[in-house]
Write a protein that holds these residues in place. Sequence first.
Motif, PDB file in Angstrom:
ATOM      1  N   GLY A  58     -16.780  62.575 -69.773  1.00 20.21           N
ATOM      2  CA  GLY A  58     -17.480  63.669 -69.952  1.00 20.21           C
ATOM      3  C   GLY A  58     -19.044  63.203 -69.680  1.00 20.21           C
ATOM      4  N   ALA A  59     -19.158  62.402 -68.550  1.00 21.38           N
ATOM      5  CA  ALA A  59     -20.636  62.193 -68.130  1.00 21.38           C
ATOM      6  C   ALA A  59     -20.646  62.061 -66.641  1.00 21.38           C
ATOM      7  CB  ALA A  59     -21.123  60.709 -68.739  1.00 21.38           C
ATOM      8  N   PRO A  60     -20.180  63.163 -66.063  1.00 20.16           N
ATOM      9  CA  PRO A  60     -20.158  63.014 -64.638  1.00 20.16           C
ATOM     10  C   PRO A  60     -21.652  62.847 -63.819  1.00 20.16           C
ATOM     11  CG  PRO A  60     -20.139  65.461 -65.218  1.00 20.16           C
ATOM     12  CD  PRO A  60     -19.851  64.389 -66.637  1.00 20.16           C
ATOM     13  N   GLN A  61     -22.510  63.047 -64.521  1.00 20.63           N
ATOM     14  CA  GLN A  61     -23.985  62.958 -64.134  1.00 20.63           C
ATOM     15  C   GLN A  61     -24.524  61.284 -64.177  1.00 20.63           C
ATOM     16  OE1 GLN A  61     -23.399  63.869 -67.346  1.00 20.63           O
ATOM     17  NE2 GLN A  61     -24.531  62.660 -68.691  1.00 20.63           N
ATOM     18  N   LYS A  62     -23.714  60.442 -64.876  1.00 17.33           N
ATOM     19  CA  LYS A  62     -24.115  59.033 -64.427  1.00 17.33           C
ATOM     20  C   LYS A  62     -23.526  58.436 -63.245  1.00 17.33           C
ATOM     21  CE  LYS A  62     -23.888  57.727 -69.437  1.00 17.33           C
ATOM     22  NZ  LYS A  62     -23.636  56.866 -70.464  1.00 17.33           N
ATOM     23  N   TYR A  63     -22.625  59.086 -62.401  1.00 16.90           N
ATOM     24  CA  TYR A  63     -22.310  58.673 -61.068  1.00 16.90           C
ATOM     25  C   TYR A  63     -23.626  58.794 -60.079  1.00 16.90           C
ATOM     26  CZ  TYR A  63     -19.896  58.290 -56.741  1.00 16.90           C
ATOM     27  OH  TYR A  63     -19.898  57.817 -55.327  1.00 16.90           O
ATOM     28  N   ASN A  64     -23.743  57.867 -59.327  1.00 16.27           N
ATOM     29  CA  ASN A  64     -24.644  57.593 -58.345  1.00 16.27           C
ATOM     30  C   ASN A  64     -23.872  57.035 -57.225  1.00 16.27           C
ATOM     31  OD1 ASN A  64     -26.785  56.668 -56.699  1.00 16.27           O
ATOM     32  ND2 ASN A  64     -28.254  57.195 -58.348  1.00 16.27           N
ATOM     33  N   ALA A  65     -23.764  57.997 -56.064  1.00 14.29           N
ATOM     34  CA  ALA A  65     -23.265  57.466 -54.913  1.00 14.29           C
ATOM     35  C   ALA A  65     -23.755  56.413 -54.134  1.00 14.29           C
ATOM     36  CB  ALA A  65     -23.050  58.684 -53.745  1.00 14.29           C
ATOM     37  N   LEU A 102     -30.723  44.123 -59.302  1.00 14.78           N
ATOM     38  CA  LEU A 102     -30.769  43.631 -57.993  1.00 14.78           C
ATOM     39  C   LEU A 102     -31.330  44.873 -56.971  1.00 14.78           C
ATOM     40  CD1 LEU A 102     -30.509  41.275 -55.935  1.00 14.78           C
ATOM     41  CD2 LEU A 102     -28.123  42.141 -55.780  1.00 14.78           C
ATOM     42  N   LEU A 103     -30.757  46.110 -57.323  1.00 15.85           N
ATOM     43  CA  LEU A 103     -31.027  47.050 -56.483  1.00 15.85           C
ATOM     44  C   LEU A 103     -32.505  47.518 -56.120  1.00 15.85           C
ATOM     45  CD1 LEU A 103     -27.945  49.509 -56.782  1.00 15.85           C
ATOM     46  CD2 LEU A 103     -28.304  47.716 -55.083  1.00 15.85           C
ATOM     47  N   THR A 104     -33.143  47.056 -57.203  1.00 17.06           N
ATOM     48  CA  THR A 104     -34.658  47.167 -57.265  1.00 17.06           C
ATOM     49  C   THR A 104     -35.534  46.188 -56.241  1.00 17.06           C
ATOM     50  OG1 THR A 104     -34.986  45.572 -58.976  1.00 17.06           O
ATOM     51  CG2 THR A 104     -34.733  47.940 -59.732  1.00 17.06           C
ATOM     52  N   ARG A 105     -34.625  45.299 -55.655  1.00 18.61           N
ATOM     53  CA  ARG A 105     -35.257  44.653 -54.556  1.00 18.61           C
ATOM     54  C   ARG A 105     -35.164  45.519 -53.189  1.00 18.61           C
ATOM     55  NH1 ARG A 105     -32.513  38.568 -54.910  1.00 18.61           N
ATOM     56  NH2 ARG A 105     -33.018  37.954 -57.046  1.00 18.61           N
ATOM     57  N   PHE A 106     -34.225  46.303 -53.318  1.00 17.55           N
ATOM     58  CA  PHE A 106     -34.107  47.334 -51.957  1.00 17.55           C
ATOM     59  C   PHE A 106     -34.751  48.668 -52.126  1.00 17.55           C
ATOM     60  CE2 PHE A 106     -31.050  43.822 -52.388  1.00 17.55           C
ATOM     61  CZ  PHE A 106     -31.353  43.264 -51.302  1.00 17.55           C
ATOM     62  N   TYR A 107     -34.693  49.185 -53.350  1.00 14.19           N
ATOM     63  CA  TYR A 107     -34.853  50.583 -53.607  1.00 14.19           C
ATOM     64  C   TYR A 107     -35.804  50.578 -54.478  1.00 14.19           C
ATOM     65  CZ  TYR A 107     -30.597  51.993 -51.539  1.00 14.19           C
ATOM     66  OH  TYR A 107     -29.588  52.022 -50.661  1.00 14.19           O
ATOM     67  N   HIS A 108     -36.917  51.761 -54.610  1.00 19.43           N
ATOM     68  CA  HIS A 108     -37.687  52.149 -55.658  1.00 19.43           C
ATOM     69  C   HIS A 108     -36.959  53.022 -56.663  1.00 19.43           C
ATOM     70  CE1 HIS A 108     -40.966  51.688 -52.251  1.00 19.43           C
ATOM     71  NE2 HIS A 108     -41.535  51.148 -53.425  1.00 19.43           N
ATOM     72  N   PRO A 109     -37.015  52.986 -57.903  1.00 23.15           N
ATOM     73  CA  PRO A 109     -36.329  53.619 -58.607  1.00 23.15           C
ATOM     74  C   PRO A 109     -36.281  55.085 -58.603  1.00 23.15           C
ATOM     75  CG  PRO A 109     -37.955  52.016 -59.840  1.00 23.15           C
ATOM     76  CD  PRO A 109     -38.166  51.902 -58.587  1.00 23.15           C
ATOM     77  N   ALA A 110     -37.482  55.637 -58.098  1.00 23.38           N
ATOM     78  CA  ALA A 110     -37.506  57.215 -57.876  1.00 23.38           C
ATOM     79  C   ALA A 110     -36.477  57.618 -56.718  1.00 23.38           C
ATOM     80  CB  ALA A 110     -38.671  57.459 -57.588  1.00 23.38           C
ATOM     81  N   THR A 111     -36.277  56.648 -55.526  1.00 25.17           N
ATOM     82  CA  THR A 111     -35.274  56.712 -54.707  1.00 25.17           C
ATOM     83  C   THR A 111     -33.934  56.904 -55.261  1.00 25.17           C
ATOM     84  OG1 THR A 111     -36.661  55.891 -53.012  1.00 25.17           O
ATOM     85  CG2 THR A 111     -34.305  55.955 -52.554  1.00 25.17           C
ATOM     86  N   LEU A 112     -33.518  55.920 -56.284  1.00 23.72           N
ATOM     87  CA  LEU A 112     -32.254  56.023 -56.760  1.00 23.72           C
ATOM     88  C   LEU A 112     -31.925  57.128 -57.718  1.00 23.72           C
ATOM     89  CD1 LEU A 112     -31.698  52.194 -57.434  1.00 23.72           C
ATOM     90  CD2 LEU A 112     -30.510  53.552 -55.677  1.00 23.72           C
ATOM     91  N   ALA A 113     -33.048  57.621 -58.056  1.00 25.98           N
ATOM     92  CA  ALA A 113     -32.966  58.657 -59.288  1.00 25.98           C
ATOM     93  C   ALA A 113     -32.968  60.031 -58.556  1.00 25.98           C
ATOM     94  CB  ALA A 113     -33.955  58.581 -60.352  1.00 25.98           C
ATOM     95  N   SER A 114     -33.118  59.982 -57.283  1.00 21.84           N
ATOM     96  CA  SER A 114     -33.176  61.274 -56.356  1.00 21.84           C
ATOM     97  C   SER A 114     -31.811  62.088 -56.453  1.00 21.84           C
ATOM     98  CB  SER A 114     -33.852  61.271 -55.212  1.00 21.84           C
ATOM     99  OG  SER A 114     -32.667  60.590 -54.315  1.00 21.84           O
ATOM    100  N   PRO A 115     -31.818  63.361 -56.180  1.00 20.61           N
ATOM    101  CA  PRO A 115     -30.691  63.907 -55.995  1.00 20.61           C
ATOM    102  C   PRO A 115     -29.693  63.619 -55.063  1.00 20.61           C
ATOM    103  CG  PRO A 115     -32.460  65.837 -56.694  1.00 20.61           C
ATOM    104  CD  PRO A 115     -33.007  64.346 -56.305  1.00 20.61           C
ATOM    105  N   GLU A 116     -30.622  63.178 -53.497  1.00 22.94           N
ATOM    106  CA  GLU A 116     -29.847  62.893 -52.503  1.00 22.94           C
ATOM    107  C   GLU A 116     -29.094  61.556 -52.921  1.00 22.94           C
ATOM    108  OE1 GLU A 116     -33.122  65.485 -51.883  1.00 22.94           O
ATOM    109  OE2 GLU A 116     -33.294  63.585 -52.858  1.00 22.94           O
ATOM    110  N   ALA A 117     -29.650  60.624 -53.760  1.00 25.63           N
ATOM    111  CA  ALA A 117     -28.901  59.280 -53.827  1.00 25.63           C
ATOM    112  C   ALA A 117     -27.858  59.400 -54.817  1.00 25.63           C
ATOM    113  CB  ALA A 117     -30.111  58.190 -54.291  1.00 25.63           C
ATOM    114  N   THR A 119     -25.702  61.895 -55.031  1.00 24.64           N
ATOM    115  CA  THR A 119     -24.672  62.632 -54.233  1.00 24.64           C
ATOM    116  C   THR A 119     -24.219  62.183 -52.775  1.00 24.64           C
ATOM    117  OG1 THR A 119     -26.119  64.504 -53.345  1.00 24.64           O
ATOM    118  CG2 THR A 119     -25.297  64.868 -55.786  1.00 24.64           C
ATOM    119  N   GLY A 120     -25.182  61.454 -52.351  1.00 28.42           N
ATOM    120  CA  GLY A 120     -24.887  60.945 -50.865  1.00 28.42           C
ATOM    121  C   GLY A 120     -25.597  59.477 -50.641  1.00 28.42           C
TER     122      GLY A 120
END
Length: 137
Positions: A58-65, A102-117, A119-120
């Motif tokens: 019941g939490a599909p919004q938690k998925y991040n492609a 670990l992903l914060t070494r490669f990504y800014h948090p705002a990038t990972l939270a974006s709609p683009e990230a 879903t794609g």
Amino acid sequence: MTAATPFDDLMAEVMSAADRFAHRQHVHLTWLTVRRYGTAAATELISDGIQRTARYAGAPQKYNATVSRAWVELVGHHAEETADTDFDAFAEQHPALLDKRLLTRFYHPATLASPEARTGWAEPDRAPFPWYQQVRR
């Protein structure tokens, strides 16, 4: 009753020795999938399985492609470098993978939270993955 998927079988294998699904189990699941199916197939298997699990919970919004793919690529990169057949030995050799930040070494948090990230795919915007540098040389 539906038949078990490869993801379900791998999840059951990981959870047979765990009492909860935490980050270590996620990395273990990814490692098993990469070892058995290869990184490219693991990306799809893991992404589909996690997305299905999030919907079921019941939490599909938690998925991040992007997060799913990035973790598979990170684990896959290190799994291809070693011949470890034991996850504990692999984890000991690559302790950074057990850091869920670990992903914060490669990504800014705002990038990972974006709609683009979510879903794609979003390219790393803080630092390139190690294999990107190897390919470009």
